[in-house]
Design a protein around this motif. Structure first.
Motif, short mmCIF file in Angstrom:
data_model
loop_
_atom_site.label_atom_id
_atom_site.label_comp_id
_atom_site.label_asym_id
_atom_site.label_seq_id
_atom_site.Cartn_x
_atom_site.Cartn_y
_atom_site.Cartn_z
N TYR A 60 0.83 -1.20 0.00
CA TYR A 60 0.00 0.00 0.00
C TYR A 60 0.87 1.25 0.00
CZ TYR A 60 -3.64 3.28 1.44
OH TYR A 60 -4.50 4.35 1.50
N ILE A 61 1.92 1.24 0.81
CA ILE A 61 2.86 2.37 0.84
C ILE A 61 3.60 2.48 -0.49
CG2 ILE A 61 4.94 3.28 1.95
CD1 ILE A 61 3.95 2.00 4.56
N LYS A 116 1.51 4.21 -3.11
CA LYS A 116 1.42 5.66 -2.89
C LYS A 116 2.68 6.39 -3.36
CE LYS A 116 -1.96 5.86 0.88
NZ LYS A 116 -2.79 6.97 0.41
N TYR A 135 2.73 5.41 -7.88
CA TYR A 135 1.82 6.15 -8.76
C TYR A 135 2.28 7.57 -9.07
CZ TYR A 135 -1.70 2.42 -8.58
OH TYR A 135 -2.38 1.23 -8.72
N TYR A 164 -5.69 9.71 -4.47
CA TYR A 164 -5.32 8.35 -4.03
C TYR A 164 -4.31 8.38 -2.89
CZ TYR A 164 -4.08 3.39 -4.52
OH TYR A 164 -3.86 2.06 -4.29
N ILE A 165 -3.33 9.26 -3.01
CA ILE A 165 -2.23 9.22 -2.03
C ILE A 165 -2.57 9.95 -0.73
CG2 ILE A 165 -0.48 9.01 -3.83
CD1 ILE A 165 0.17 11.93 -3.53
N GLY A 214 -10.31 8.40 -6.67
CA GLY A 214 -8.96 7.84 -6.75
C GLY A 214 -8.90 6.64 -7.66
N GLU A 243 -3.59 -1.04 -11.07
CA GLU A 243 -4.75 -0.65 -10.26
C GLU A 243 -5.93 -1.60 -10.46
OE1 GLU A 243 -7.00 1.21 -7.49
OE2 GLU A 243 -4.85 1.42 -7.89
#
Length: 222
Positions: free
Chosen positions: A73-74, A77, A80, A128-129, A143, A200
């Motif tokens: 997940y990190i 971020k 992207y 998103y981030i 997002g 995604e």
């Protein structure tokens, strides 16, 4: 006695409870944009001591969470926005290059059409981030869903720009060499967007039940 005075007198005769019931039982209808922005929120009215009403909102809809580990997940971020920066650099250097292929209409058209898509992608990635792992439906749409919808469009425009550049190079072989770098960059722009799209799209999102309930006399905005 005028109509306005009669109405005011009639209002003054009603009890506070009657006024509250009228407010709480009114129909909630707003513009399409309002419903889209506040989707998942429950809206209700409260009566102030002075008799005026105030709208209160609380999120009662589903939450969305990416079914990935914390490390991935990190990574996403970071990945992207990094890919967007590379995409923007390649596109700008390709489209702004002072080469003859960029000045024909069939190359300039897809290039111009991709510019708003590039900004839209930036807004989607920013959304998103900055959102939390447990996203409201508005955040999920702005997002993840925005990326999935816009990336294919951007890919098509970049491929069209690449094809237009190639056509120009085949027609004007004497100046073909100077346009080769732009051609390669347009193709790379399309490749980056394809990579982002499949990255995604392959992420599953779990729905999380919201502990908040729709308040009494409330209405969940759909």
């Amino acid at each position: 006695m005028g109509l306005n005075e009669q109405f005011k007198k009639w209002v003054d005769k009603r009890t506070k409870r009657q006024r509250e019931e009228e407010v709480l039982n009114r129909n909630w209808w707003h513009s399409r944009g309002y419903h889209k922005y506040f989707e998942g929120y429950s809206e209700y009215y409260i009566m102030k001591p002075n008799g005026k009403t105030k709208i209160e909102r609380i999120y009662t809809g589903l939450y969305y969470r990416a079914a990935v580990g914390r490390s991935k997940y990190i990574f996403l971020k970071i990945f992207y926005p990094l890919m967007w920066l590379i995409l923007a650099f390649l596109f700008i250097t390709a489209s702004a290059a002072s080469v003859s292929s960029n000045f024909v209409w069939y190359t300039a058209l897809p290039v111009a059409l991709f510019i708003p898509v590039l900004f839209y992608l930036a807004m989607a990635i920013l959304s998103y981030i900055i959102c939390r792992p447990k996203m409201e439906i508005r955040q999920y749409r702005s997002g993840s869903l925005a990326l999935i919808k816009s990336l294919p469009i951007g890919t098509v425009f970049c491929l069209l720009a690449a094809i237009a550049t190639l056509v120009y190079m085949l027609i004007n072989r004497s100046s073909a060499k100077e346009s080769l770098a732009s051609l390669v960059k347009f193709v790379l722009c399309a490749a980056i967007q394809i990579l982002l799209f499949f990255t995604e799209r392959n992420i599953e999102y779990d729905t999380v039940i919201n502990e908040n309930k729709v308040p009494d006399y409330g209405f969940e905005i759909q």
